[in-house]
Motif scaffolding. Structure first.
Motif, PDB file in Angstrom:
ATOM      1  N   VAL A  89       8.449  14.220   0.015  1.00 50.90           N
ATOM      2  CA  VAL A  89       7.472  13.198  -0.578  1.00 50.90           C
ATOM      3  C   VAL A  89       6.331  13.064   0.222  1.00 50.90           C
ATOM      4  N   ALA A  90       4.724  13.215  -0.558  1.00 55.25           N
ATOM      5  CA  ALA A  90       4.004  13.146  -0.569  1.00 55.25           C
ATOM      6  C   ALA A  90       3.456  11.517  -0.123  1.00 55.25           C
ATOM      7  N   TYR A  91       2.899  11.084   1.043  1.00 63.50           N
ATOM      8  CA  TYR A  91       3.219  10.091   1.366  1.00 63.50           C
ATOM      9  C   TYR A  91       1.521   9.084   0.762  1.00 63.50           C
ATOM     10  N   PRO A  92       0.986   8.660  -0.414  1.00 59.92           N
ATOM     11  CA  PRO A  92       0.228   7.552  -1.207  1.00 59.92           C
ATOM     12  C   PRO A  92      -0.760   7.748   0.272  1.00 59.92           C
ATOM     13  N   TYR A  93      -1.156   7.360   0.180  1.00 63.44           N
ATOM     14  CA  TYR A  93      -2.664   7.535   1.165  1.00 63.44           C
ATOM     15  C   TYR A  93      -2.195   7.494   2.148  1.00 63.44           C
ATOM     16  N   GLY A 113       2.117  14.051   5.696  1.00 61.80           N
ATOM     17  CA  GLY A 113       0.903  12.342   5.581  1.00 61.80           C
ATOM     18  C   GLY A 113      -0.403  13.400   5.033  1.00 61.80           C
ATOM     19  N   CYS A 114      -1.014  12.345   6.028  1.00 58.82           N
ATOM     20  CA  CYS A 114      -2.395  12.171   5.913  1.00 58.82           C
ATOM     21  C   CYS A 114      -3.286  12.767   7.154  1.00 58.82           C
ATOM     22  N   GLU A 115      -2.508  12.410   8.332  1.00 58.67           N
ATOM     23  CA  GLU A 115      -2.958  13.022   9.419  1.00 58.67           C
ATOM     24  C   GLU A 115      -3.937  14.337   9.677  1.00 58.67           C
ATOM     25  N   LYS A 158       0.929  -1.606   0.119  1.00 57.52           N
ATOM     26  CA  LYS A 158      -0.257   0.453   0.197  1.00 57.52           C
ATOM     27  C   LYS A 158       0.438   1.589   0.040  1.00 57.52           C
ATOM     28  N   GLY A 159       0.988   1.879  -0.940  1.00 53.60           N
ATOM     29  CA  GLY A 159       1.361   3.693  -1.169  1.00 53.60           C
ATOM     30  C   GLY A 159       2.842   2.546  -1.029  1.00 53.60           C
ATOM     31  N   ILE A 160       4.319   4.035  -0.112  1.00 51.00           N
ATOM     32  CA  ILE A 160       4.848   3.360  -0.150  1.00 51.00           C
ATOM     33  C   ILE A 160       5.823   2.790   1.786  1.00 51.00           C
TER      34      ILE A 160
END
Length: 289
Positions: free
Chosen positions: A226-230, A251-253, A187-189
């Motif tokens: 870097v933008a974390y995928p998901y 991140g996505c938090e 999932k993602g990286i």
């Protein structure tokens, strides 16, 4: 009338003057320290958009309408916020520049063609900046074909060059080809199940470097973030990203960030608020600013 003081009274009076002067100096110093501390720290909300559409029937959790985006930009402007980029954050943290009084970051993930057609002109109209994180393999694909359908196409290298030169769009790395789910395994990286640390480091490093070199070859620069995928990552992900030379991660938090002069670590794993459609602008921003 002349008041004559005894030697004892004169000493007491002088002592009081000295004490009052010292107290005043301490108070002034406290104010100076407080002002200095405030100037070296900034509260930073970060917004996360993905796709944008003129057709409300296509809107959803990761696609906002043009009208919603316009309302968001107007809200940000009316509340006195100024949109900033990753490079501006880095300059602040490194002590080389100040930030506006009320900074905010507008980010778009994936690099959809709709950003170029709809969001980019609006950003210029409202005097705003945005940070767009691009999937290298997808931009590579759409740069090789003539397909500019805003329902599914992605940005081309030429569009990236044009928008970057405008000064209102900054581009970052969203992996070369790790955004897909890879048959449900990675999932993602994040690290694959059963993958050794050395295998994982080699795979992630190769992927990120490939995207970096595509940016450099086609556009003349290498992204800093870097933008974390998901939002997916593993325990060793950040150390690998740092080893690759990146200085920021998105991140996505959902959290508001604090950035501080001299603290380079504060730029890693910046929290972001996902902007879904169907929520009134004031309601969405109520929990953020």
């Amino acid at each position: 009338m002349i008041i004559r003081l005894s030697k004892f009274e004169a000493v007491i009076a002088l002592s009081l003057v000295v004490l009052l002067s010292f107290a005043f100096a301490l108070k002034s110093e406290d104010k100076s320290v407080t002002a200095s501390t405030a100037a070296e720290t900034a509260v930073l909300p970060v917004l996360m958009y993905h796709n944008i559409t003129k057709n409300s029937a296509r809107a959803g959790r990761y696609t906002v309408t043009e009208d919603e985006f316009i309302a968001d930009l107007e809200y940000i402007r009316d509340k006195g916020y100024t949109a900033v980029t990753v490079s501006e954050l880095e300059a602040f943290v490194n002590g080389n520049a100040s930030l506006p009084e009320k900074p905010i970051m507008i980010t778009f993930d994936d690099g959809f063609e709709s950003f170029y057609v709809i969001a980019y002109p609006l950003l210029r109209q409202y005097g705003m900046k945005a940070v767009v994180s691009v999937i290298g393999s997808v931009t590579e694909k759409y740069s090789a074909i003539d397909d500019h359908n805003i329902s599914y196409s992605n940005l081309t290298w030429q569009e990236i060059i044009e928008m970057r030169e405008s000064g209102c769009v900054e581009f970052q790395n969203h992996s070369y080809n790790m955004h897909n789910n890879q048959n449900g395994q990675r999932k993602g990286i994040s690290k694959l199940k059963g993958e050794t640390e050395s295998e994982y480091k080699a795979a992630l490093t190769a992927d990120l470097y490939k995207a970096q070199e595509l940016f450099y070859t086609n556009c003349g620069f290498r992204p800093a973030a870097v933008a974390y995928p998901y939002g997916a990552k593993s325990k060793s992900t950040l150390s690998i990203i740092k080893d690759c030379g990146f200085t920021c991660t998105l991140g996505c938090e959902e959290k508001t960030n604090t950035v501080t002069v001299g603290d380079s670590e504060c730029l890693f794993n910046l929290g972001r608020y996902n902007r879904a459609s169907g929520i009134a602008t004031a309601e969405f921003f109520e929990k953020i600013i």
